[in-house]
Design a protein around this motif. Structure first.
Motif, PDB file in Angstrom:
ATOM      1  N   LEU A   1      -5.387   1.745  31.777  1.00  0.00           N
ATOM      2  CA  LEU A   1      -5.814   3.112  30.722  1.00  0.00           C
ATOM      3  C   LEU A   1      -6.432   3.009  30.211  1.00  0.00           C
ATOM      4  N   ARG A   2      -6.284   2.274  28.657  1.00  0.00           N
ATOM      5  CA  ARG A   2      -7.244   2.728  27.801  1.00  0.00           C
ATOM      6  C   ARG A   2      -8.333   1.954  28.164  1.00  0.00           C
ATOM      7  N   ARG A   3      -8.616   1.158  28.463  1.00  0.00           N
ATOM      8  CA  ARG A   3     -10.272   0.732  28.854  1.00  0.00           C
ATOM      9  C   ARG A   3     -11.156   1.545  29.757  1.00  0.00           C
ATOM     10  N   ARG A   4     -10.138   1.962  30.698  1.00  0.00           N
ATOM     11  CA  ARG A   4     -11.407   3.266  31.485  1.00  0.00           C
ATOM     12  C   ARG A   4     -11.376   4.802  30.965  1.00  0.00           C
ATOM     13  N   VAL A   5     -10.172   4.682  29.544  1.00  0.00           N
ATOM     14  CA  VAL A   5     -10.185   5.917  29.846  1.00  0.00           C
ATOM     15  C   VAL A   5     -12.011   5.909  28.515  1.00  0.00           C
ATOM     16  N   ARG A   6     -11.951   4.677  27.509  1.00  0.00           N
ATOM     17  CA  ARG A   6     -12.755   4.158  25.840  1.00  0.00           C
ATOM     18  C   ARG A   6     -14.486   4.181  26.550  1.00  0.00           C
ATOM     19  N   GLU A   7     -13.892   3.517  28.284  1.00  0.00           N
ATOM     20  CA  GLU A   7     -15.431   3.268  29.430  1.00  0.00           C
ATOM     21  C   GLU A   7     -16.274   4.584  29.037  1.00  0.00           C
ATOM     22  N   ILE A   8     -15.006   5.439  29.863  1.00  0.00           N
ATOM     23  CA  ILE A   8     -16.564   7.035  30.331  1.00  0.00           C
ATOM     24  C   ILE A   8     -16.327   7.737  29.126  1.00  0.00           C
ATOM     25  N   ALA A   9     -15.881   7.323  27.749  1.00  0.00           N
ATOM     26  CA  ALA A   9     -16.384   8.055  27.164  1.00  0.00           C
ATOM     27  C   ALA A   9     -17.621   7.349  26.025  1.00  0.00           C
ATOM     28  N   GLU A  10     -17.304   6.694  25.823  1.00  0.00           N
ATOM     29  CA  GLU A  10     -18.928   6.154  25.818  1.00  0.00           C
ATOM     30  C   GLU A  10     -20.205   6.506  26.994  1.00  0.00           C
ATOM     31  N   LYS A  11     -19.617   6.115  28.127  1.00  0.00           N
ATOM     32  CA  LYS A  11     -20.769   6.569  29.205  1.00  0.00           C
ATOM     33  C   LYS A  11     -21.276   8.080  28.574  1.00  0.00           C
ATOM     34  N   VAL A  12     -20.329   9.225  28.623  1.00  0.00           N
ATOM     35  CA  VAL A  12     -20.636  10.496  28.308  1.00  0.00           C
ATOM     36  C   VAL A  12     -20.888  10.907  26.842  1.00  0.00           C
ATOM     37  N   GLY A  13     -21.103   9.492  25.986  1.00  0.00           N
ATOM     38  CA  GLY A  13     -21.648  10.202  24.761  1.00  0.00           C
ATOM     39  C   GLY A  13     -20.652  10.378  23.749  1.00  0.00           C
ATOM     40  N   LEU A  14     -19.357   9.889  24.353  1.00  0.00           N
ATOM     41  CA  LEU A  14     -18.247  10.297  22.858  1.00  0.00           C
ATOM     42  C   LEU A  14     -18.136   9.378  22.109  1.00  0.00           C
ATOM     43  N   ASP A  15     -17.768   9.648  21.006  1.00  0.00           N
ATOM     44  CA  ASP A  15     -17.255   8.359  19.692  1.00  0.00           C
ATOM     45  C   ASP A  15     -15.403   8.229  20.411  1.00  0.00           C
ATOM     46  N   PRO A  16     -15.409   7.125  20.817  1.00  0.00           N
ATOM     47  CA  PRO A  16     -13.680   6.445  20.977  1.00  0.00           C
ATOM     48  C   PRO A  16     -12.939   6.146  19.971  1.00  0.00           C
ATOM     49  N   SER A  17     -13.220   6.070  19.162  1.00  0.00           N
ATOM     50  CA  SER A  17     -12.338   6.141  17.884  1.00  0.00           C
ATOM     51  C   SER A  17     -12.268   7.687  17.494  1.00  0.00           C
ATOM     52  N   HIS A  18     -12.724   8.693  18.508  1.00  0.00           N
ATOM     53  CA  HIS A  18     -12.155   9.884  18.154  1.00  0.00           C
ATOM     54  C   HIS A  18     -11.176  10.267  18.728  1.00  0.00           C
ATOM     55  N   LEU A  19     -10.966   9.687  19.673  1.00  0.00           N
ATOM     56  CA  LEU A  19     -10.107   9.934  21.266  1.00  0.00           C
ATOM     57  C   LEU A  19      -8.714  10.417  20.760  1.00  0.00           C
ATOM     58  N   ARG A  20      -8.175  10.691  20.170  1.00  0.00           N
ATOM     59  CA  ARG A  20      -7.057  10.999  19.124  1.00  0.00           C
ATOM     60  C   ARG A  20      -6.822  12.224  18.480  1.00  0.00           C
ATOM     61  N   ARG A  21      -8.104  12.618  18.933  1.00  0.00           N
ATOM     62  CA  ARG A  21      -8.204  14.254  17.874  1.00  0.00           C
ATOM     63  C   ARG A  21      -8.189  15.506  19.543  1.00  0.00           C
ATOM     64  N   TYR A  22      -8.200  16.515  18.986  1.00  0.00           N
ATOM     65  CA  TYR A  22      -7.742  17.320  19.436  1.00  0.00           C
ATOM     66  C   TYR A  22      -9.516  18.784  19.556  1.00  0.00           C
ATOM     67  N   PRO A  23      -8.951  18.933  21.550  1.00  0.00           N
ATOM     68  CA  PRO A  23     -10.013  19.367  21.511  1.00  0.00           C
ATOM     69  C   PRO A  23     -10.996  21.247  20.376  1.00  0.00           C
ATOM     70  N   HIS A  24     -10.296  21.747  19.690  1.00  0.00           N
ATOM     71  CA  HIS A  24     -10.610  22.050  18.904  1.00  0.00           C
ATOM     72  C   HIS A  24     -11.564  20.901  17.706  1.00  0.00           C
ATOM     73  N   SER A  25     -11.100  20.291  17.718  1.00  0.00           N
ATOM     74  CA  SER A  25     -12.211  19.840  16.876  1.00  0.00           C
ATOM     75  C   SER A  25     -13.438  19.462  16.902  1.00  0.00           C
ATOM     76  N   PHE A  26     -13.921  19.587  17.783  1.00  0.00           N
ATOM     77  CA  PHE A  26     -15.631  19.252  18.627  1.00  0.00           C
ATOM     78  C   PHE A  26     -16.568  20.359  19.464  1.00  0.00           C
ATOM     79  N   SER A  27     -17.273  20.166  19.113  1.00  0.00           N
ATOM     80  CA  SER A  27     -18.362  21.880  19.731  1.00  0.00           C
ATOM     81  C   SER A  27     -18.676  21.643  20.789  1.00  0.00           C
TER      82      SER A  27
END
Length: 363
Positions: free
Chosen positions: A152-178
């Motif tokens: 599960l963690r691998r799949r989430v990190r993989e798709i996050a990278e594919k869409v241009g998200l920094d995997p190190s930011h996955l523990r943040r909440y939506p309000h932290s993003f543009s």
């Protein structure tokens, strides 16, 4: 009524599933889909009215039309966000036999749901502010599959990278993003189950123009890489022209034209499409575009005309149009139009609507 002389020719046999290629099975077939909403206990109206089309693997079919035409309702019915009144959505997986997605229940529904996902219009309200980005993206996987935590963690990190998200930011909440980053989160959530079909409902309309281009290019790149099929719901025809293989034009719940993108923009076969093309913004300040303003008002969905739904606003309408509803007919290879006079009218495409001067034409 227009004084234009139009001959009444015999109607062709309507095509049930416009766009289907006999040698290439469709990944999704929408058959006679209808969604009615109740006005009162005894009165209802169809927001989506007997709509049929097919989607080929890896293509993008855009659905366009003005607000209230039923395009978003159509998308939500397809993914079962709301229940359709009648009709079928036939899904054919790459390995397996076709199924009616709308009739599935229980384990069968859970098994297939991961293959048909949705990207929502508003990247703010569609994300749970109480969940981390990791949990938001992982939620569809948890709901539809039994998957080990490490995978599960691998799949989430993989798709996050594919869409241009920094995997190190996955523990943040939506309000932290543009806004653009939030839409990338929504795209990652839709793609994490590795679906075959994605319904993108106005996926970029809430974003700034510069961010829109980034997201559209991202969707195209992901389609090339993953082979996913898009049903792209939009009102901006300049974006539609760029991303689409085919375009379906909706008016008052019905598809009135469906064609390959180049064919529809160059030579529309329905007067309503000509109206929409005339409203496409012209980026060159030295060139203007004829603006064709239809007469009258959009009829109430609860009090629909007897004949052609566009007849009261159409500059070419005749008595036949008022009395008899046209069917969707193939006027050229792959080009379908619901107009009695589609083969006779010489409607203007996008290039023909361009003018050099200050005056706009209103019809």
């Amino acid at each position: 009524m227009s004084t234009l002389t139009l001959s009444t020719s015999p109607e062709q046999k309507p095509q049930e599933l416009p766009g289907e290629h006999p040698t290439e099975p469709a990944v999704l077939e929408v058959k006679n889909l209808t969604k009615e909403f109740a006005v009162s206990k005894t009165v209802s109206f169809p927001a989506v009215d007997d709509v049929s089309f097919s989607l080929q693997q890896g293509e993008t079919l855009s659905v366009v039309g003005e607000s209230g035409c039923g395009k978003s309702t159509l998308g939500r019915c397809i993914v079962r966000g709301i229940d359709a009144t009648s009709g079928e959505v036939i899904y054919t997986p790459q390995e397996g036999s076709e199924v009616d997605f709308l009739s599935l229940k229980g384990r069968q529904l859970k098994k297939v749901r991961k293959d048909i996902q949705m990207i929502f219009q508003d990247p703010h309200s569609s994300l749970d502010p109480r969940q981390t980005v990791f949990d938001i993206i992982a939620e569809p996987l948890k709901a539809t599959t039994r998957i080990p935590q490490a995978e599960l963690r691998r799949r989430v990190r993989e798709i996050a990278e594919k869409v241009g998200l920094d995997p190190s930011h996955l523990r943040r909440y939506p309000h932290s993003f543009s806004g653009g980053q939030r839409q990338r989160i929504g795209i990652a959530r839709a793609l994490v189950t590795r679906p075959s079909v994605i319904v993108a409902d106005e996926a970029v309309s809430a974003l700034d123009v510069s961010i829109q281009a980034q997201i559209i290019n991202l969707l195209r790149d992901l389609q090339d890489e993953l082979g996913v099929t898009y049903l792209f719901i939009a009102h901006d025809l300049s974006i539609v022209e760029y991303i689409s293989d085919r375009v379906a034009v909706m008016y008052l719940g019905r598809i009135v034209e469906l064609a390959p993108t180049d064919s529809l923009f160059a030579a529309p076969k329905h007067p309503y499409t000509e109206v929409l093309l005339s409203a496409v913004p012209q980026p060159d300040p030295e060139v203007r575009r004829q603006r064709i303003v239809p007469k009258g008002e959009v009829p109430s969905p609860a009090d629909r005309p007897k004949g052609c739904l566009f007849a009261n606003r159409c500059a070419y309408a005749t008595e036949l149009c008022e009395q008899k509803a046209p069917t969707l007919q193939e006027t050229a290879p792959g080009h379908f139009s619901a107009c009695h006079y589609a083969s006779q009218l010489q409607l203007k495409g996008l290039a023909q609507l361009e003018i050099t001067g200050a005056e706009d034409h209103t019809g």
